[in-house]
Design an enzyme around this catalytic site. Structure first.
Site, PDB file in Angstrom:
ATOM      1  N   GLU A   1       4.486 -10.918  -5.996  1.00 11.13           N
ATOM      2  CA  GLU A   1       3.425 -11.098  -6.987  1.00 11.13           C
ATOM      3  C   GLU A   1       3.822 -10.597  -8.369  1.00 11.13           C
ATOM      4  OE1 GLU A   1       3.620  -9.077  -4.530  1.00 11.13           O
ATOM      5  OE2 GLU A   1       2.555  -7.190  -4.811  1.00 11.13           O
TER       6      GLU A   1
ATOM      7  N   GLY B   1       0.844  -1.193   0.000  1.00  8.12           N
ATOM      8  CA  GLY B   1       0.000   0.000   0.000  1.00  8.12           C
ATOM      9  C   GLY B   1       0.875   1.236   0.000  1.00  8.12           C
TER      10      GLY B   1
ATOM     11  N   LYS C   1      -8.339 -10.207 -18.058  1.00 11.58           N
ATOM     12  CA  LYS C   1      -8.764 -10.573 -19.407  1.00 11.58           C
ATOM     13  C   LYS C   1      -8.465 -12.033 -19.747  1.00 11.58           C
ATOM     14  CE  LYS C   1      -9.634  -7.827 -22.490  1.00 11.58           C
ATOM     15  NZ  LYS C   1     -10.908  -7.174 -22.769  1.00 11.58           N
TER      16      LYS C   1
ATOM     17  N   SER D   1     -20.681  -4.766 -26.360  1.00 12.10           N
ATOM     18  CA  SER D   1     -19.856  -4.044 -27.330  1.00 12.10           C
ATOM     19  C   SER D   1     -19.333  -4.976 -28.411  1.00 12.10           C
ATOM     20  CB  SER D   1     -18.667  -3.425 -26.609  1.00 12.10           C
ATOM     21  OG  SER D   1     -17.819  -4.470 -26.144  1.00 12.10           O
ATOM     22  N   GLY D   2     -19.553  -6.297 -28.203  1.00 13.78           N
ATOM     23  CA  GLY D   2     -18.989  -7.265 -29.142  1.00 13.78           C
ATOM     24  C   GLY D   2     -17.630  -7.753 -28.684  1.00 13.78           C
ATOM     25  N   GLY D   3     -17.044  -7.097 -27.691  1.00  9.39           N
ATOM     26  CA  GLY D   3     -15.754  -7.512 -27.147  1.00  9.39           C
ATOM     27  C   GLY D   3     -15.917  -8.746 -26.269  1.00  9.39           C
ATOM     28  N   VAL D   4     -14.783  -9.354 -25.949  1.00  8.73           N
ATOM     29  CA  VAL D   4     -14.859 -10.603 -25.193  1.00  8.73           C
ATOM     30  C   VAL D   4     -15.519 -10.401 -23.819  1.00  8.73           C
ATOM     31  CG1 VAL D   4     -12.420 -10.413 -24.508  1.00  8.73           C
ATOM     32  CG2 VAL D   4     -13.551 -12.580 -24.308  1.00  8.73           C
ATOM     33  N   ASP D   5     -15.220  -9.272 -23.156  1.00 11.07           N
ATOM     34  CA  ASP D   5     -15.754  -9.080 -21.796  1.00 11.07           C
ATOM     35  C   ASP D   5     -17.279  -9.020 -21.781  1.00 11.07           C
ATOM     36  OD1 ASP D   5     -13.090  -8.777 -21.337  1.00 11.07           O
ATOM     37  OD2 ASP D   5     -13.164  -6.622 -20.979  1.00 11.07           O
ATOM     38  N   SER D   6     -17.841  -8.130 -22.593  1.00 13.89           N
ATOM     39  CA  SER D   6     -19.295  -7.994 -22.514  1.00 13.89           C
ATOM     40  C   SER D   6     -20.000  -9.212 -23.116  1.00 13.89           C
ATOM     41  CB  SER D   6     -19.781  -6.693 -23.160  1.00 13.89           C
ATOM     42  OG  SER D   6     -19.393  -6.628 -24.499  1.00 13.89           O
TER      43      SER D   6
END
Ligand code: XMP
Length: 520
Positions: free
Chosen positions: A177, A57, A376, A229-234
């Site tokens: 990490e 932090g 992603k 949006s057509g993207g992988v996420d949505s």
């Protein structure tokens, strides 16, 4: 809630907090992030906690109002036999609370350094005597509380790692990490598997099962309007939501007038193939009208975000008249969208406002964001497990504010059309090359800079296109792609020859950090 071995990561505001949790999941163990001040009574409710990690932090432990944990947490961990590992700020906080001493360094230590390993019994099992680690700190532990012993040091940091073997508390000043700490993964594995004794295997299928349960619990029989949006996420988020709510899902695709060439048609046909209900809203004129005269990147983002949500609300109201009450707005927000908009913790610093999270005040729909804790590449794994085609899964990410953040300065129809043509050439050339599936993103940026050129026998004075192509695992960091010269040459020569208004092409060779992927 599923009963499964869990490593809790307490968030003290570090930019890398989520990476810790993600690395643990890569080890096949479930991990989740909680705020640093979660009371032990709340921890009790999580079924099978095997270990707790205190993140890094930006604060100093001795400053007023710094995030600290109570002694009760240590008592609870001891009673419940839950080991603790502190990283960076977490490493300093443990001795500070338990009676050690933490001091400011004369000079901040930042970057790679050599760790001299003094004890290889548990946390550092399998390490060499000297290992490269990555440091970023302005304070350090100078004295340990009773019961603690030092297990590693660097030339600048006398207590770079410690342990309390009876209470099973560990600390490392460096960041295990990040990939720059060469054995970071091994150290984490030693903690998670060795010290905490996690045995189970946790896969993406478990995540899906759990996400479905969570959506069911949250949304129930309510109606959801989903931004796609057509993207992988949505798309992945829509397919997941559709599995749970079925015909209570209505997908909406807004053409904001800032999309790439032929993008709108492609998205609609893709959704039809997936059998998901989709409605098309042509809102290009509204967006472009609101962006008129606006050059500031954050202002453009704000306007696009707000316009986007308002259009949704309007659409939702129209739909309600025929379809019944809509309560939720689905979104494909993923974790990096939130980190970089500083929505994850009060202490992180805001870098760019990604449109998915910066919602205008007074928004009346409630949000459902099933992918909000994933990166992603994890979303791609979920997509694969859900049976989506490679075309969807490997589609390059495209920012919510679309081409507006790739036109430096004011957005106009003319600039959009120049950018679309240049972008199409880049896509065509990359698709033909061996870089096709290696790039995170490749695109054009239109610069508000004119330069002199010569075409035929005539002098030209026109704009510059910057080509950006990056490789990345999760967009938190990215490297510019070392494209072959002949690809770059073909791109440059085609753009200058085929796109009216451009007479020069440059290649962006900066990494993230210190740059970002998009130019705005
Ligand atoms: P930056 O430029 O922040 O981009 O390094 C990291 C990744 O995020 C995408 N990006 C966005 N995505 N809304 C989005 O949905 C946004 O406002 C936005 N800004 C950047 C970018 O394309 C890259 O993949």
């Amino acid at each position: 809630m599923l009963n499964r071995e869990t490593i809790i990561v307490l968030d003290f505001g570090g930019q890398y907090t989520h990476l810790i949790s993600r690395r643990i999941r890569e080890l096949g163990v479930y991990s989740e992030i909680q705020t640093y001040n979660i009371p032990p009574a709340e921890l009790e409710k999580i079924p099978d906690i095997k270990g707790i990690i205190f993140s890094g932090g930006p604060n100093s432990v001795y400053e007023r109002n710094s995030p600290i944990v109570s002694k009760e947490l240590f008592t609870w961990c001891k009673r419940s036999k839950v080991p603790i590992l502190g990283i960076c700020y977490g490493h300093q906080l443990i001795p500070y609370i338990l009676g050690g001493n933490v001091k400011r360094l004369d000079r901040r230590e930042f970057g790679k350094t050599v760790l001299h390993v003094e004890n290889k019994e548990d946390l550092f099992q399998g390490l060499n005597d000297n290992e490269i680690v990555w440091m970023s700190h302005g304070d350090q532990v100078l004295e340990l509380p009773p019961g603690f012993e030092k297990i590693g040091y660097t030339d600048n940091c006398p207590i770079a790692a410690y342990r309390n073997i009876n209470d099973r508390i560990y600390g490392v000043q460096f960041h295990i990490e990040v990939r720059h700490t060469e054995k970071g993964y091994k150290i984490l594995e030693n903690f998670v598997r060795g010290i905490c004794g996690c045995k189970t295997s946790w896969e993406m299928e478990n995540w899906i099962e759990e996400a479905i349960q969570n959506i069911r619990k949250r949304v129930g029989g309510a109606k959801v309007i989903m931004a796609v949006s057509g993207g992988v996420d949505s798309t992945v988020a829509a397919v997941l939501l559709h599995r749970v709510v079925g015909k209570n899902l209505y997908c909406i695709f807004v053409d904001n007038g800032l999309l790439r060439k032929k993008e709108a048609e492609e998205v609609i046909s893709g959704f039809k193939r997936l059998n998901l209900p989709i409605h098309f809203v042509d809102a290009g004129e509204i967006f472009l009208g609101r962006l008129e005269g606006v050059a500031d990147p954050e202002e453009k983002r704000r306007i696009i975000a707000e316009t986007f949500i308002r259009i949704f609300e309007k659409k939702a109201k129209e739909l309600e008249n025929t379809w019944g009450k809509i309560e939720y707005l689905g979104q494909g927000t993923i974790y990096p969208d939130r980190v970089e908009s500083a929505a994850t913790s009060k202490t992180a610093v805001r870098i760019k406002s990604h449109h998915n999270v910066t919602l205008p005040e007074g928004m009346t729909l409630k949000l459902v964001e099933p992918l909000a804790s994933l990166y992603k590449d994890e979303v791609r794994k979920v997509g694969k497990a859900l049976g989506l085609s490679d075309d969807v899964i490997w589609r390059q990410p495209f920012p919510g504010p679309s081409l507006a953040v790739r036109i430096i300065g004011e957005v106009t129809e003319e600039k959009l059309s120049i950018l679309r043509e240049a972008d199409t050439i880049i896509q065509e050339e990359i698709q033909k090359s061996s870089f096709r599936n290696r790039l995170w993103q490749s695109f054009a940026v239109l610069l508000p800079v004119k330069s002199v050129g010569v075409m035929g026998d005539a002098r030209t004075y026109e704009n510059v296109i910057a080509v950006r192509a990056v490789e990345s695992e999760d967009a938190m960091t990215a490297n510019f792609a070392k494209l072959d010269w002949d690809i770059l040459e073909r791109i440059a020569s085609r753009i200058v020859n085929e796109v009216k208004g451009i007479n020069r092409v440059v290649y962006d060779i900066t990494n993230k950090p210190p740059s970002t992927v998009e130019w705005e």
